[in-house]
Design a protein around this motif. Structure first.
Motif, PDB file in Angstrom:
ATOM      1  N   GLY A  29       6.758   6.505   5.923  1.00  0.00           N
ATOM      2  CA  GLY A  29       7.445   7.211   4.837  1.00  0.00           C
ATOM      3  C   GLY A  29       8.121   6.272   3.861  1.00  0.00           C
ATOM      4  N   ALA A  30       8.798   5.250   4.392  1.00  0.00           N
ATOM      5  CA  ALA A  30       9.487   4.307   3.516  1.00  0.00           C
ATOM      6  C   ALA A  30       8.494   3.495   2.691  1.00  0.00           C
ATOM      7  N   SER A  31       7.398   3.071   3.333  1.00  0.00           N
ATOM      8  CA  SER A  31       6.384   2.290   2.612  1.00  0.00           C
ATOM      9  C   SER A  31       5.737   3.131   1.521  1.00  0.00           C
ATOM     10  N   LEU A  32       5.413   4.391   1.851  1.00  0.00           N
ATOM     11  CA  LEU A  32       4.787   5.263   0.864  1.00  0.00           C
ATOM     12  C   LEU A  32       5.744   5.546  -0.295  1.00  0.00           C
ATOM     13  N   PHE A  35       5.774   2.587  -2.678  1.00  0.00           N
ATOM     14  CA  PHE A  35       4.573   2.514  -3.506  1.00  0.00           C
ATOM     15  C   PHE A  35       4.529   3.652  -4.526  1.00  0.00           C
ATOM     16  N   VAL A  36       5.013   4.841  -4.148  1.00  0.00           N
ATOM     17  CA  VAL A  36       5.052   5.954  -5.098  1.00  0.00           C
ATOM     18  C   VAL A  36       5.983   5.624  -6.256  1.00  0.00           C
ATOM     19  N   ALA A  37       7.130   5.027  -5.950  1.00  0.00           N
ATOM     20  CA  ALA A  37       8.071   4.654  -7.016  1.00  0.00           C
ATOM     21  C   ALA A  37       7.440   3.643  -7.968  1.00  0.00           C
ATOM     22  N   ALA A  38       6.767   2.624  -7.404  1.00  0.00           N
ATOM     23  CA  ALA A  38       6.121   1.614  -8.256  1.00  0.00           C
ATOM     24  C   ALA A  38       4.983   2.227  -9.067  1.00  0.00           C
ATOM     25  N   ALA A  39       4.164   3.073  -8.418  1.00  0.00           N
ATOM     26  CA  ALA A  39       3.035   3.693  -9.121  1.00  0.00           C
ATOM     27  C   ALA A  39       3.520   4.647 -10.209  1.00  0.00           C
ATOM     28  N   ALA A  40       4.585   5.416  -9.924  1.00  0.00           N
ATOM     29  CA  ALA A  40       5.122   6.338 -10.928  1.00  0.00           C
ATOM     30  C   ALA A  40       5.664   5.571 -12.132  1.00  0.00           C
ATOM     31  N   LEU A  41       6.309   4.438 -11.876  1.00  0.00           N
ATOM     32  CA  LEU A  41       6.818   3.628 -12.976  1.00  0.00           C
ATOM     33  C   LEU A  41       5.676   3.074 -13.819  1.00  0.00           C
ATOM     34  N   ILE A  42       4.592   2.673 -13.158  1.00  0.00           N
ATOM     35  CA  ILE A  42       3.424   2.177 -13.894  1.00  0.00           C
ATOM     36  C   ILE A  42       2.816   3.289 -14.745  1.00  0.00           C
ATOM     37  N   GLY A 194       2.980  -6.672 -11.320  1.00  0.00           N
ATOM     38  CA  GLY A 194       3.174  -7.868 -10.500  1.00  0.00           C
ATOM     39  C   GLY A 194       4.139  -7.616  -9.349  1.00  0.00           C
ATOM     40  N   VAL A 195       5.209  -6.872  -9.616  1.00  0.00           N
ATOM     41  CA  VAL A 195       6.173  -6.545  -8.561  1.00  0.00           C
ATOM     42  C   VAL A 195       5.503  -5.696  -7.479  1.00  0.00           C
ATOM     43  N   ALA A 196       4.688  -4.721  -7.903  1.00  0.00           N
ATOM     44  CA  ALA A 196       3.983  -3.882  -6.933  1.00  0.00           C
ATOM     45  C   ALA A 196       3.021  -4.714  -6.077  1.00  0.00           C
ATOM     46  N   PHE A 197       2.384  -5.720  -6.684  1.00  0.00           N
ATOM     47  CA  PHE A 197       1.461  -6.573  -5.920  1.00  0.00           C
ATOM     48  C   PHE A 197       2.219  -7.400  -4.880  1.00  0.00           C
ATOM     49  N   PHE A 198       3.375  -7.950  -5.273  1.00  0.00           N
ATOM     50  CA  PHE A 198       4.172  -8.717  -4.309  1.00  0.00           C
ATOM     51  C   PHE A 198       4.769  -7.804  -3.243  1.00  0.00           C
ATOM     52  N   LEU A 199       5.037  -6.550  -3.589  1.00  0.00           N
ATOM     53  CA  LEU A 199       5.467  -5.575  -2.593  1.00  0.00           C
ATOM     54  C   LEU A 199       4.373  -5.355  -1.565  1.00  0.00           C
ATOM     55  N   LEU A 200       3.137  -5.309  -2.032  1.00  0.00           N
ATOM     56  CA  LEU A 200       2.002  -5.170  -1.125  1.00  0.00           C
ATOM     57  C   LEU A 200       1.889  -6.375  -0.193  1.00  0.00           C
ATOM     58  N   ILE A 201       2.029  -7.565  -0.753  1.00  0.00           N
ATOM     59  CA  ILE A 201       1.939  -8.778   0.074  1.00  0.00           C
ATOM     60  C   ILE A 201       3.046  -8.789   1.124  1.00  0.00           C
ATOM     61  N   GLU A 202       4.250  -8.402   0.743  1.00  0.00           N
ATOM     62  CA  GLU A 202       5.356  -8.359   1.688  1.00  0.00           C
ATOM     63  C   GLU A 202       5.114  -7.322   2.779  1.00  0.00           C
ATOM     64  N   LEU A 203       4.517  -6.185   2.419  1.00  0.00           N
ATOM     65  CA  LEU A 203       4.190  -5.172   3.418  1.00  0.00           C
ATOM     66  C   LEU A 203       3.193  -5.716   4.429  1.00  0.00           C
ATOM     67  N   VAL A 204       2.156  -6.397   3.941  1.00  0.00           N
ATOM     68  CA  VAL A 204       1.155  -6.976   4.844  1.00  0.00           C
ATOM     69  C   VAL A 204       1.788  -8.035   5.734  1.00  0.00           C
ATOM     70  N   ARG A 205       2.648  -8.853   5.153  1.00  0.00           N
ATOM     71  CA  ARG A 205       3.302  -9.898   5.948  1.00  0.00           C
ATOM     72  C   ARG A 205       4.160  -9.293   7.055  1.00  0.00           C
ATOM     73  N   ARG A 206       4.886  -8.223   6.733  1.00  0.00           N
ATOM     74  CA  ARG A 206       5.736  -7.580   7.737  1.00  0.00           C
ATOM     75  C   ARG A 206       4.900  -6.933   8.831  1.00  0.00           C
ATOM     76  N   ARG A 207       3.814  -6.292   8.442  1.00  0.00           N
ATOM     77  CA  ARG A 207       2.938  -5.683   9.446  1.00  0.00           C
ATOM     78  C   ARG A 207       2.270  -6.754  10.304  1.00  0.00           C
ATOM     79  N   ALA A 208       1.941  -7.893   9.698  1.00  0.00           N
ATOM     80  CA  ALA A 208       1.318  -8.974  10.465  1.00  0.00           C
ATOM     81  C   ALA A 208       2.285  -9.539  11.496  1.00  0.00           C
ATOM     82  N   ALA A 242      -2.795   7.055  -2.042  1.00  0.00           N
ATOM     83  CA  ALA A 242      -1.913   8.222  -1.911  1.00  0.00           C
ATOM     84  C   ALA A 242      -0.756   8.145  -2.905  1.00  0.00           C
ATOM     85  N   ALA A 243      -0.196   6.943  -3.074  1.00  0.00           N
ATOM     86  CA  ALA A 243       0.912   6.782  -4.022  1.00  0.00           C
ATOM     87  C   ALA A 243       0.449   7.040  -5.451  1.00  0.00           C
ATOM     88  N   LEU A 244      -0.752   6.570  -5.794  1.00  0.00           N
ATOM     89  CA  LEU A 244      -1.269   6.795  -7.139  1.00  0.00           C
ATOM     90  C   LEU A 244      -1.497   8.281  -7.394  1.00  0.00           C
TER      91      LEU A 244
END
Length: 326
Positions: A29-32, A35-42, A194-208, A242-244
């Protein structure tokens, strides 16, 4: 080869594991929401960019100079004058408007006036005109000098070009403002992306980090780096899709509710024309932009997963992944 049966099995397995990771993720829920906030802003910035373009087109349509053709001008002189204007490098657009066309335009703009003329059988009071739109207000002096040439004195009366009215100056200032605003929106659009992309990288890093032992075992038994990347790429792509979708629905709801939220955009309001222009542009560009966003999501998801994993190391000092393809 990329399309070999081995890669087909890897993709199917990665897709299945990615979906399973989404299902068992407690922080979904928090991750989604992020991403929804970033996608809505875009999407909102895209909307502002389209709105700025629509406003600029409206302003340019209102900044044309109406050159009244003298009644004694011959057709040859008018055509030479019209052709000379169209060849000027600082003229953005030139359109010849006949008396009959001007009459019909006025019928749509002010039907009461036309009804009055027809009721009393008055002649068409509108002259032939040439509507000229300049590229910039700075070109006005050069255009006025062209109009005042001796050869055009029998075609057009240049006296009304003695100075630019205050209204025209304000319109050109608004044009400069919209151009600057569009550039600023584009800058923030790239920044948020760019912020959304780094958010994605941070999500992957945390999951890893949460699954580092699982990934380490895969690497120790000789699994392909692609098998480690694909589940994260599928998970990230599903979240972004889903966020888009949610952000697009949110923007559509906002646009449909705009007249109720802001009465100025309702029918008859001062900004009703701008709303109609934006809606007209969105009917054409909106589906195209949304489709392109959905198509680019898998590429962004895979790239973000690769970068996020390649910069993370396990407690044993081994990189979680290197090149995804041997």
């Amino acid at each position: 080869m990329l399309l070999s049966p081995e890669y087909g099995i890897l993709f199917k397995r990665g897709l299945r594991r990615g979906i399973l990771n989404i299902v068992r993720d407690r922080g979904l829920g928090a991750s989604l929401a992020a991403f929804v906030a970033a996608a809505a802003l875009i999407q909102f910035l895209f909307l502002l960019f389209i709105g700025a373009e629509s406003l600029e087109r409206m302003l340019r349509a209102q900044t044309d100079l109406r050159l009244e053709i003298l009644s004694g001008a011959t057709n040859q002189e008018i055509q030479q004058f019209y052709g000379g204007i169209r060849e000027l490098p600082y003229v953005d657009e030139a359109q010849y408007v006949t008396r009959e066309q001007a009459y019909e335009l006025e019928r749509r703009r002010d039907p009461e006036l036309v009804a009055f003329l027809e009721e009393y059988n008055l002649e068409n009071p509108f002259p032939d005109t040439i509507a000229v739109t300049l590229r910039s207000l700075d070109d006005y002096d050069a255009f006025a000098a062209f109009i005042r040439q001796e050869q055009w004195k029998s075609v057009v009366d240049p006296t009304f070009l003695s100075q630019v009215t205050d209204q025209e100056q304000q319109v050109y200032e608004m044009l400069r403002f919209t151009e600057a605003g569009r550039s600023l929106v584009l800058f923030f659009l790239l920044l948020v992306a760019g912020v959304a992309f780094f958010l994605l990288i941070e999500l992957v890093r945390r999951r890893a980090l949460e699954r580092r032992e699982e990934i380490l075992i895969e690497r120790l038994v000789g699994a392909s780096p692609l098998s480690s990347i694909l589940p994260f790429a599928v998970e990230a792509s599903a979240l972004m899709s889903a966020a888009l979708l949610l952000s697009v629905l949110l923007i559509v709801f906002l646009l449909l509710s705009l007249p109720a939220l802001v009465p100025a955009f309702s029918v008859g309001g001062p900004f009703a024309a701008l709303k109609n222009a934006v809606f007209s542009s969105l009917r054409v560009s909106g589906p195209v932009i949304t489709l392109l966003e959905f198509l680019v999501i898998p590429v962004i998801g895979f790239t973000g997963a690769w970068i996020g994993l390649s910069h993370e190391r396990t407690t044993y000092g081994f990189p979680l992944t290197s090149s995804p393809f041997p």
